[in-house]
Design a protein around this motif. Structure first.
Motif, PDB file in Angstrom:
ATOM      1  N   SER A   1      30.896   6.063  87.991  1.00 10.35           N
ATOM      2  CA  SER A   1      30.698   6.895  89.183  1.00 10.35           C
ATOM      3  C   SER A   1      29.483   6.414  89.978  1.00 10.35           C
ATOM      4  O   SER A   1      29.450   6.549  91.200  1.00 10.35           O
ATOM      5  CB  SER A   1      30.549   8.367  88.801  1.00 10.35           C
ATOM      6  OG  SER A   1      29.497   8.551  87.892  1.00 10.35           O
TER       7      SER A   1
ATOM      8  N   LYS B   1      29.592  15.650  98.827  1.00 11.78           N
ATOM      9  CA  LYS B   1      30.974  15.158  98.901  1.00 11.78           C
ATOM     10  C   LYS B   1      31.661  15.208  97.533  1.00 11.78           C
ATOM     11  O   LYS B   1      32.847  15.482  97.434  1.00 11.78           O
ATOM     12  CB  LYS B   1      30.982  13.734  99.448  1.00 11.78           C
ATOM     13  CG  LYS B   1      32.356  13.140  99.590  1.00 11.78           C
ATOM     14  CD  LYS B   1      32.323  11.767 100.241  1.00 11.78           C
ATOM     15  CE  LYS B   1      33.721  11.206 100.366  1.00 11.78           C
ATOM     16  NZ  LYS B   1      33.737   9.919 101.040  1.00 11.78           N
ATOM     17  N   TYR B   2      30.901  14.933  96.476  1.00  9.40           N
ATOM     18  CA  TYR B   2      31.472  14.868  95.129  1.00  9.40           C
ATOM     19  C   TYR B   2      31.103  16.071  94.260  1.00  9.40           C
ATOM     20  O   TYR B   2      31.289  16.035  93.048  1.00  9.40           O
ATOM     21  CB  TYR B   2      31.059  13.557  94.453  1.00  9.40           C
ATOM     22  CG  TYR B   2      31.731  12.376  95.094  1.00  9.40           C
ATOM     23  CD1 TYR B   2      33.044  12.036  94.767  1.00  9.40           C
ATOM     24  CD2 TYR B   2      31.080  11.612  96.052  1.00  9.40           C
ATOM     25  CE1 TYR B   2      33.680  10.969  95.369  1.00  9.40           C
ATOM     26  CE2 TYR B   2      31.714  10.543  96.668  1.00  9.40           C
ATOM     27  CZ  TYR B   2      33.007  10.229  96.322  1.00  9.40           C
ATOM     28  OH  TYR B   2      33.645   9.176  96.924  1.00  9.40           O
TER      29      TYR B   2
END
Length: 129
Positions: free
Chosen positions: A35, A70-71
């Motif tokens: 990630s 966003k994540y």
């Protein structure tokens, strides 16, 4: 119609820019399953889109929170997994004896592990060429 054409042009430019970043990261042996690699790419793309704002000057306050939102994670986590991804890239190049590729890409005279800021600014500079 003109607005839609401009949107399509921007989408195509975005896709091409992302592809260039992915190619650079492939050559540097980043692990795309991490990630941190994804967050670093997102950080570069966000900074590229807002290039006149010099966001890379303070990643922790101006870029990582946007990526985190966003994540659905925290800016601290974004920074931490990016550092882990950079460490893994550097160690992979150490193991494969290809640190000179990393040094050449970042214009280092020694085998130095690049920081997120160095990676972002160097990739941005290469995208501008």
């Amino acid at each position: 119609i003109e607005k839609r054409v401009n949107e399509l042009i921007e989408q195509n430019d975005f896709a091409q820019t992302k592809e260039k970043i992915i190619n650079i990261f492939s050559r540097l042996k980043f692990n795309f399953c991490r990630s941190g690699t994804k967050f670093l790419i997102e950080s570069i793309l966000y900074t590229y889109e807002h290039k006149n704002e010099l966001l890379y000057e303070n990643l922790e306050k101006m870029v990582y929170p946007i990526v985190a939102e966003k994540y659905n994670t925290s800016a601290v986590n974004v920074k931490w997994v990016i550092v882990k991804s950079i460490n893994e890239m550097y160690n992979r190049n150490c193991t494969d004896k290809t640190l000179s590729n990393v040094a050449d890409f970042f214009y280092f005279t020694n085998d130095i592990k690049p920081t997120a800021k160095v990676i972002i600014t160097t990739v941005l500079a290469r995208l501008e060429c």
